[in-house]
Design a protein around this motif. Structure first.
Motif, PDB file in Angstrom:
ATOM      1  N   ASP A 123      -5.491 -10.287  17.088  1.00 36.95           N
ATOM      2  CA  ASP A 123      -5.617 -11.243  18.199  1.00 36.95           C
ATOM      3  C   ASP A 123      -4.242 -11.594  18.754  1.00 36.95           C
ATOM      4  OD1 ASP A 123      -8.405 -11.428  18.050  1.00 36.95           O
ATOM      5  OD2 ASP A 123      -8.331 -13.094  16.617  1.00 36.95           O
ATOM      6  N   LEU A 124      -3.294 -11.871  17.852  1.00 35.20           N
ATOM      7  CA  LEU A 124      -1.948 -12.233  18.292  1.00 35.20           C
ATOM      8  C   LEU A 124      -1.266 -11.090  19.026  1.00 35.20           C
ATOM      9  CD1 LEU A 124      -0.675 -14.262  15.214  1.00 35.20           C
ATOM     10  CD2 LEU A 124      -1.328 -15.134  17.461  1.00 35.20           C
ATOM     11  N   LEU A 125      -1.383  -9.867  18.487  1.00 31.79           N
ATOM     12  CA  LEU A 125      -0.775  -8.709  19.162  1.00 31.79           C
ATOM     13  C   LEU A 125      -1.401  -8.482  20.527  1.00 31.79           C
ATOM     14  CD1 LEU A 125      -0.378  -6.178  16.209  1.00 31.79           C
ATOM     15  CD2 LEU A 125       1.431  -7.412  17.424  1.00 31.79           C
ATOM     16  N   ARG A 126      -2.715  -8.684  20.621  1.00 28.96           N
ATOM     17  CA  ARG A 126      -3.393  -8.524  21.911  1.00 28.96           C
ATOM     18  C   ARG A 126      -2.876  -9.550  22.912  1.00 28.96           C
ATOM     19  NH1 ARG A 126      -7.318 -11.272  23.557  1.00 28.96           N
ATOM     20  NH2 ARG A 126      -8.091 -11.891  21.521  1.00 28.96           N
ATOM     21  N   MET A 127      -2.687 -10.792  22.449  1.00 27.17           N
ATOM     22  CA  MET A 127      -2.163 -11.842  23.337  1.00 27.17           C
ATOM     23  C   MET A 127      -0.752 -11.507  23.805  1.00 27.17           C
ATOM     24  SD  MET A 127      -3.313 -15.476  21.779  1.00 27.17           S
ATOM     25  CE  MET A 127      -4.733 -15.518  20.732  1.00 27.17           C
ATOM     26  N   VAL A 128       0.086 -11.026  22.905  1.00 28.07           N
ATOM     27  CA  VAL A 128       1.452 -10.652  23.286  1.00 28.07           C
ATOM     28  C   VAL A 128       1.407  -9.492  24.275  1.00 28.07           C
ATOM     29  CG1 VAL A 128       3.640  -9.689  22.457  1.00 28.07           C
ATOM     30  CG2 VAL A 128       2.546 -11.551  21.198  1.00 28.07           C
ATOM     31  N   ASN A 129       0.542  -8.507  24.028  1.00 33.63           N
ATOM     32  CA  ASN A 129       0.453  -7.352  24.928  1.00 33.63           C
ATOM     33  C   ASN A 129      -0.063  -7.715  26.306  1.00 33.63           C
ATOM     34  OD1 ASN A 129       1.535  -5.423  23.250  1.00 33.63           O
ATOM     35  ND2 ASN A 129      -0.433  -4.861  22.358  1.00 33.63           N
ATOM     36  N   GLN A 130      -0.789  -8.823  26.418  1.00 33.84           N
ATOM     37  CA  GLN A 130      -1.317  -9.247  27.719  1.00 33.84           C
ATOM     38  C   GLN A 130      -0.310 -10.039  28.542  1.00 33.84           C
ATOM     39  OE1 GLN A 130      -4.883 -11.341  26.589  1.00 33.84           O
ATOM     40  NE2 GLN A 130      -6.108  -9.467  26.537  1.00 33.84           N
ATOM     41  N   LEU A 131       0.826 -10.383  27.946  1.00 30.41           N
ATOM     42  CA  LEU A 131       1.856 -11.094  28.701  1.00 30.41           C
ATOM     43  C   LEU A 131       2.400 -10.194  29.810  1.00 30.41           C
ATOM     44  CD1 LEU A 131       3.923 -12.684  25.772  1.00 30.41           C
ATOM     45  CD2 LEU A 131       2.450 -13.908  27.394  1.00 30.41           C
ATOM     46  N   PRO A 132       2.846 -10.771  30.919  1.00 27.48           N
ATOM     47  CA  PRO A 132       3.524  -9.970  31.940  1.00 27.48           C
ATOM     48  C   PRO A 132       4.731  -9.256  31.305  1.00 27.48           C
ATOM     49  CG  PRO A 132       3.041 -12.147  32.781  1.00 27.48           C
ATOM     50  CD  PRO A 132       2.719 -12.183  31.308  1.00 27.48           C
ATOM     51  N   ASP A 133       5.087  -8.116  31.844  1.00 27.08           N
ATOM     52  CA  ASP A 133       6.127  -7.271  31.243  1.00 27.08           C
ATOM     53  C   ASP A 133       7.411  -8.020  30.914  1.00 27.08           C
ATOM     54  OD1 ASP A 133       4.456  -5.089  31.369  1.00 27.08           O
ATOM     55  OD2 ASP A 133       5.333  -4.281  33.195  1.00 27.08           O
ATOM     56  N   GLY A 134       7.908  -8.828  31.843  1.00 22.87           N
ATOM     57  CA  GLY A 134       9.159  -9.547  31.618  1.00 22.87           C
ATOM     58  C   GLY A 134       9.062 -10.534  30.475  1.00 22.87           C
ATOM     59  N   TYR A 135       7.975 -11.290  30.445  1.00 23.42           N
ATOM     60  CA  TYR A 135       7.779 -12.258  29.372  1.00 23.42           C
ATOM     61  C   TYR A 135       7.664 -11.544  28.029  1.00 23.42           C
ATOM     62  CZ  TYR A 135       6.373 -15.516  33.125  1.00 23.42           C
ATOM     63  OH  TYR A 135       6.321 -16.300  34.246  1.00 23.42           O
ATOM     64  N   ARG A 136       6.841 -10.488  28.013  1.00 23.73           N
ATOM     65  CA  ARG A 136       6.615  -9.731  26.775  1.00 23.73           C
ATOM     66  C   ARG A 136       7.923  -9.123  26.265  1.00 23.73           C
ATOM     67  NH1 ARG A 136       3.102  -6.355  28.555  1.00 23.73           N
ATOM     68  NH2 ARG A 136       4.543  -4.645  28.847  1.00 23.73           N
ATOM     69  N   THR A 137       8.726  -8.594  27.181  1.00 18.05           N
ATOM     70  CA  THR A 137       9.983  -7.961  26.788  1.00 18.05           C
ATOM     71  C   THR A 137      10.924  -8.967  26.140  1.00 18.05           C
ATOM     72  OG1 THR A 137       9.761  -6.333  28.564  1.00 18.05           O
ATOM     73  CG2 THR A 137      11.952  -6.644  27.641  1.00 18.05           C
ATOM     74  N   VAL A 138      11.124 -10.097  26.793  1.00 22.63           N
ATOM     75  CA  VAL A 138      12.025 -11.120  26.244  1.00 22.63           C
ATOM     76  C   VAL A 138      11.456 -11.691  24.950  1.00 22.63           C
ATOM     77  CG1 VAL A 138      13.062 -13.390  26.643  1.00 22.63           C
ATOM     78  CG2 VAL A 138      13.093 -11.672  28.460  1.00 22.63           C
ATOM     79  N   PHE A 139      10.148 -11.943  24.906  1.00 20.02           N
ATOM     80  CA  PHE A 139       9.530 -12.473  23.692  1.00 20.02           C
ATOM     81  C   PHE A 139       9.752 -11.519  22.519  1.00 20.02           C
ATOM     82  CE2 PHE A 139       6.089 -12.975  20.663  1.00 20.02           C
ATOM     83  CZ  PHE A 139       6.110 -14.334  20.431  1.00 20.02           C
ATOM     84  N   ASN A 140       9.498 -10.233  22.732  1.00 20.58           N
ATOM     85  CA  ASN A 140       9.693  -9.244  21.663  1.00 20.58           C
ATOM     86  C   ASN A 140      11.145  -9.176  21.213  1.00 20.58           C
ATOM     87  OD1 ASN A 140       7.063  -8.217  21.189  1.00 20.58           O
ATOM     88  ND2 ASN A 140       7.179  -7.048  23.078  1.00 20.58           N
TER      89      ASN A 140
END
Length: 196
Positions: A123-140
């Motif tokens: 569930d958590l990975l799915r939520m992270v993958n659904q973030l917009p690219d910029g948000y996901r990139t910085v979050f990762n």
């Protein structure tokens, strides 16, 4: 009776074989690290086919640049940095990764005790993958890879403030999605009780 001696029992042996250009070493590296590196690439590329493409490019870079590995750190960590770099280059080439979405301020905090027991890793990975690219990139880069905002800013060609802003917005979206998941879970539980 023929005895088979394990091939590349240590990381140093494997790296030495790679530096000599032994094709068996290429195969061993791929088989040993592909699963982990695909997971790294998938965190940056929301599409599995793109993540696989990035991973293959990353392994090609590993084999081409093996002479640059100084053996003073983890070989897996060195491969991981290459995969992150390749993922970022892919995003720059193929996406408008700096996109932002409007996020209303959250009024309710998710119940984190509930999340600890009811939300699984998928569930958590799915939520992270659904973030917009910029948000996901910085979050990762920040939350998973452990880079500082200064390092992220340098890697992505943005300001530290932009990095902090993207991380903040990623967290808000994740909290919003977590709250929604909690509400859906509670509604489903209530529905099941009413049905019995």
């Amino acid at each position: 009776m023929l005895r088979i001696i394990p091939f590349f029992t240590t990381e140093a042996q494997l790296v030495s074989a790679l530096k000599r250009g032994e094709s068996r070493a290429h195969k061993v590296v791929y088989e040993r690290y592909a699963g982990k590196m695909l997971a790294v690439c998938t965190r940056y590329c929301s599409n599995r086919a793109d993540a696989e493409e990035v991973m293959i490019d990353g392994f090609m870079k590993v084999f081409e640049k093996i002479e640059q590995f100084r053996e003073d750190g983890s070989f897996e960590g060195w491969i991981r940095r290459i995969m992150v770099t390749e993922s970022l280059m892919f995003l720059r080439r193929n996406r408008q990764w700096r996109q932002e979405v409007a996020v209303d301020e959250m009024t309710d905090e998710p119940d984190y005790e509930w999340a600890d027991t009811a939300v699984n890793e998928n569930d958590l990975l799915r939520m992270v993958n659904q973030l917009p690219d910029g948000y996901r990139t910085v979050f990762n880069l920040y939350a998973i890879e452990g880079y500082s905002h200064a390092e992220i800013a340098d890697m992505l060609g943005i300001s530290e403030g932009t990095s902090k802003s993207q991380l903040s917005r990623a967290r808000i979206l994740l909290q919003t999605n977590l709250k929604k998941l909690e509400k859906d879970f509670t509604n489903e539980k209530t529905y099941r009780k009413a049905a019995y």
